[in-house]
Design a protein around this motif. Structure first.
Motif, PDB file in Angstrom:
ATOM      1  N   THR A 129      16.843  -6.320  13.709  1.00  0.00           N
ATOM      2  CA  THR A 129      17.133  -6.278  12.272  1.00  0.00           C
ATOM      3  C   THR A 129      15.963  -6.823  11.468  1.00  0.00           C
ATOM      4  O   THR A 129      15.554  -6.228  10.464  1.00  0.00           O
ATOM      5  N   PHE A 130      15.410  -7.949  11.911  1.00  0.00           N
ATOM      6  CA  PHE A 130      14.257  -8.527  11.214  1.00  0.00           C
ATOM      7  C   PHE A 130      13.082  -7.555  11.212  1.00  0.00           C
ATOM      8  O   PHE A 130      12.438  -7.357  10.171  1.00  0.00           O
ATOM      9  N   LEU A 131      12.798  -6.950  12.354  1.00  0.00           N
ATOM     10  CA  LEU A 131      11.655  -6.037  12.437  1.00  0.00           C
ATOM     11  C   LEU A 131      11.848  -4.818  11.541  1.00  0.00           C
ATOM     12  O   LEU A 131      10.925  -4.406  10.840  1.00  0.00           O
ATOM     13  N   ALA A 132      13.044  -4.261  11.528  1.00  0.00           N
ATOM     14  CA  ALA A 132      13.320  -3.108  10.664  1.00  0.00           C
ATOM     15  C   ALA A 132      13.265  -3.501   9.192  1.00  0.00           C
ATOM     16  O   ALA A 132      12.677  -2.795   8.361  1.00  0.00           O
ATOM     17  N   ASP A 133      13.868  -4.631   8.850  1.00  0.00           N
ATOM     18  CA  ASP A 133      13.872  -5.111   7.474  1.00  0.00           C
ATOM     19  C   ASP A 133      12.448  -5.404   7.001  1.00  0.00           C
ATOM     20  O   ASP A 133      12.097  -5.125   5.854  1.00  0.00           O
ATOM     21  N   SER A 134      11.634  -5.935   7.895  1.00  0.00           N
ATOM     22  CA  SER A 134      10.250  -6.253   7.540  1.00  0.00           C
ATOM     23  C   SER A 134       9.470  -4.999   7.177  1.00  0.00           C
ATOM     24  O   SER A 134       8.660  -5.014   6.242  1.00  0.00           O
ATOM     25  N   GLN A 135       9.708  -3.930   7.907  1.00  0.00           N
ATOM     26  CA  GLN A 135       9.044  -2.659   7.578  1.00  0.00           C
ATOM     27  C   GLN A 135       9.412  -2.216   6.159  1.00  0.00           C
ATOM     28  O   GLN A 135       8.559  -1.749   5.411  1.00  0.00           O
ATOM     29  N   GLU A 136      10.684  -2.378   5.807  1.00  0.00           N
ATOM     30  CA  GLU A 136      11.126  -2.008   4.460  1.00  0.00           C
ATOM     31  C   GLU A 136      10.501  -2.923   3.405  1.00  0.00           C
ATOM     32  O   GLU A 136      10.088  -2.462   2.346  1.00  0.00           O
ATOM     33  N   ARG A 137      10.435  -4.207   3.680  1.00  0.00           N
ATOM     34  CA  ARG A 137       9.809  -5.139   2.731  1.00  0.00           C
ATOM     35  C   ARG A 137       8.337  -4.790   2.522  1.00  0.00           C
ATOM     36  O   ARG A 137       7.849  -4.815   1.390  1.00  0.00           O
ATOM     37  N   LEU A 138       7.648  -4.465   3.600  1.00  0.00           N
ATOM     38  CA  LEU A 138       6.236  -4.081   3.474  1.00  0.00           C
ATOM     39  C   LEU A 138       6.100  -2.797   2.660  1.00  0.00           C
ATOM     40  O   LEU A 138       5.184  -2.675   1.845  1.00  0.00           O
ATOM     41  N   ARG A 139       7.007  -1.858   2.869  1.00  0.00           N
ATOM     42  CA  ARG A 139       6.987  -0.625   2.084  1.00  0.00           C
ATOM     43  C   ARG A 139       7.174  -0.941   0.595  1.00  0.00           C
ATOM     44  O   ARG A 139       6.476  -0.409  -0.263  1.00  0.00           O
ATOM     45  N   GLN A 140       8.115  -1.837   0.289  1.00  0.00           N
ATOM     46  CA  GLN A 140       8.364  -2.224  -1.100  1.00  0.00           C
ATOM     47  C   GLN A 140       7.143  -2.914  -1.712  1.00  0.00           C
ATOM     48  O   GLN A 140       6.803  -2.674  -2.873  1.00  0.00           O
ATOM     49  N   ILE A 141       6.496  -3.756  -0.932  1.00  0.00           N
ATOM     50  CA  ILE A 141       5.294  -4.450  -1.418  1.00  0.00           C
ATOM     51  C   ILE A 141       4.178  -3.442  -1.696  1.00  0.00           C
ATOM     52  O   ILE A 141       3.532  -3.498  -2.746  1.00  0.00           O
ATOM     53  N   ARG A 142       3.958  -2.513  -0.770  1.00  0.00           N
ATOM     54  CA  ARG A 142       2.925  -1.493  -0.976  1.00  0.00           C
ATOM     55  C   ARG A 142       3.239  -0.633  -2.194  1.00  0.00           C
ATOM     56  O   ARG A 142       2.342  -0.292  -2.974  1.00  0.00           O
ATOM     57  N   GLN A 143       4.520  -0.279  -2.383  1.00  0.00           N
ATOM     58  CA  GLN A 143       4.907   0.531  -3.542  1.00  0.00           C
ATOM     59  C   GLN A 143       4.684  -0.235  -4.839  1.00  0.00           C
ATOM     60  O   GLN A 143       4.181   0.312  -5.817  1.00  0.00           O
ATOM     61  N   ALA A 144       5.058  -1.503  -4.839  1.00  0.00           N
ATOM     62  CA  ALA A 144       4.848  -2.328  -6.041  1.00  0.00           C
ATOM     63  C   ALA A 144       3.364  -2.446  -6.362  1.00  0.00           C
ATOM     64  O   ALA A 144       2.965  -2.406  -7.532  1.00  0.00           O
ATOM     65  N   LEU A 145       2.542  -2.568  -5.325  1.00  0.00           N
ATOM     66  CA  LEU A 145       1.099  -2.640  -5.522  1.00  0.00           C
ATOM     67  C   LEU A 145       0.587  -1.335  -6.121  1.00  0.00           C
ATOM     68  O   LEU A 145      -0.166  -1.342  -7.102  1.00  0.00           O
ATOM     69  N   ALA A 146       1.023  -0.214  -5.568  1.00  0.00           N
ATOM     70  CA  ALA A 146       0.603   1.100  -6.067  1.00  0.00           C
ATOM     71  C   ALA A 146       1.036   1.310  -7.513  1.00  0.00           C
ATOM     72  O   ALA A 146       0.304   1.897  -8.311  1.00  0.00           O
ATOM     73  N   ASP A 147       2.217   0.793  -7.853  1.00  0.00           N
ATOM     74  CA  ASP A 147       2.759   0.951  -9.204  1.00  0.00           C
ATOM     75  C   ASP A 147       2.232  -0.106 -10.177  1.00  0.00           C
ATOM     76  O   ASP A 147       2.489  -0.005 -11.378  1.00  0.00           O
ATOM     77  N   GLY A 148       1.558  -1.138  -9.655  1.00  0.00           N
ATOM     78  CA  GLY A 148       1.123  -2.248 -10.513  1.00  0.00           C
ATOM     79  C   GLY A 148       2.309  -3.023 -11.063  1.00  0.00           C
ATOM     80  O   GLY A 148       2.230  -3.597 -12.153  1.00  0.00           O
ATOM     81  N   ASP A 149       3.390  -3.075 -10.320  1.00  0.00           N
ATOM     82  CA  ASP A 149       4.650  -3.698 -10.759  1.00  0.00           C
ATOM     83  C   ASP A 149       4.750  -5.120 -10.200  1.00  0.00           C
ATOM     84  O   ASP A 149       5.191  -5.322  -9.065  1.00  0.00           O
ATOM     85  N   SER A 150       4.331  -6.081 -10.989  1.00  0.00           N
ATOM     86  CA  SER A 150       4.320  -7.471 -10.521  1.00  0.00           C
ATOM     87  C   SER A 150       5.724  -8.011 -10.269  1.00  0.00           C
ATOM     88  O   SER A 150       5.932  -8.805  -9.339  1.00  0.00           O
TER      89      SER A 150
END
Length: 117
Positions: free
Chosen positions: A28-49
């Protein structure tokens, strides 16, 4: 912040409490971590602090709970940057988080393999 990728005392305590469900917790942690990293990368791409702050905060908590202090510390740094709206330093920090996660991922996979033998 610790220099160790994993706190084995935390993992041992979690294993003791979770018993047979510890493998599910790792998965669960490993799967959730992948999603968190995806969210972080998306926020970075969007410039959404705000989105970055929330994703980094959530990932930090998960990492702390799972005994990944170095990764939690990096997430805290990213959360702080995003809180201040200073995303200029975020790309390098996101790269550090991704690299640290790969180490944690591999170590937890080794831990998991050891439990399922």
């Amino acid at each position: 912040m610790s220099d160790s990728p994993l706190d084995h005392a935390v993992l041992s305590a979690l294993h003791e409490v979770m018993e047979d469900e510890f493998v599910v917790l790792l998965d669960t942690f490993l799967a959730d971590s992948q999603e968190r990293l995806r969210q972080i990368r998306q926020a970075l791409a969007d410039g959404d602090s705000q989105a970055m702050r929330l994703a980094a905060h959530s990932f930090k908590g998960s990492c702390s709970n799972m005994g990944a202090p170095l990764l939690a510390g990096l997430c805290k740094q990213l959360e702080d940057l995003a809180q201040r709206g200073q995303l200029a330093g975020a790309p390098a920090l996101v790269e550090q988080i991704e690299a640290a996660f790969l180490v944690v991922h591999d170590l937890l996979q080794d831990e998991r393999r050891g439990l399922t033998r």
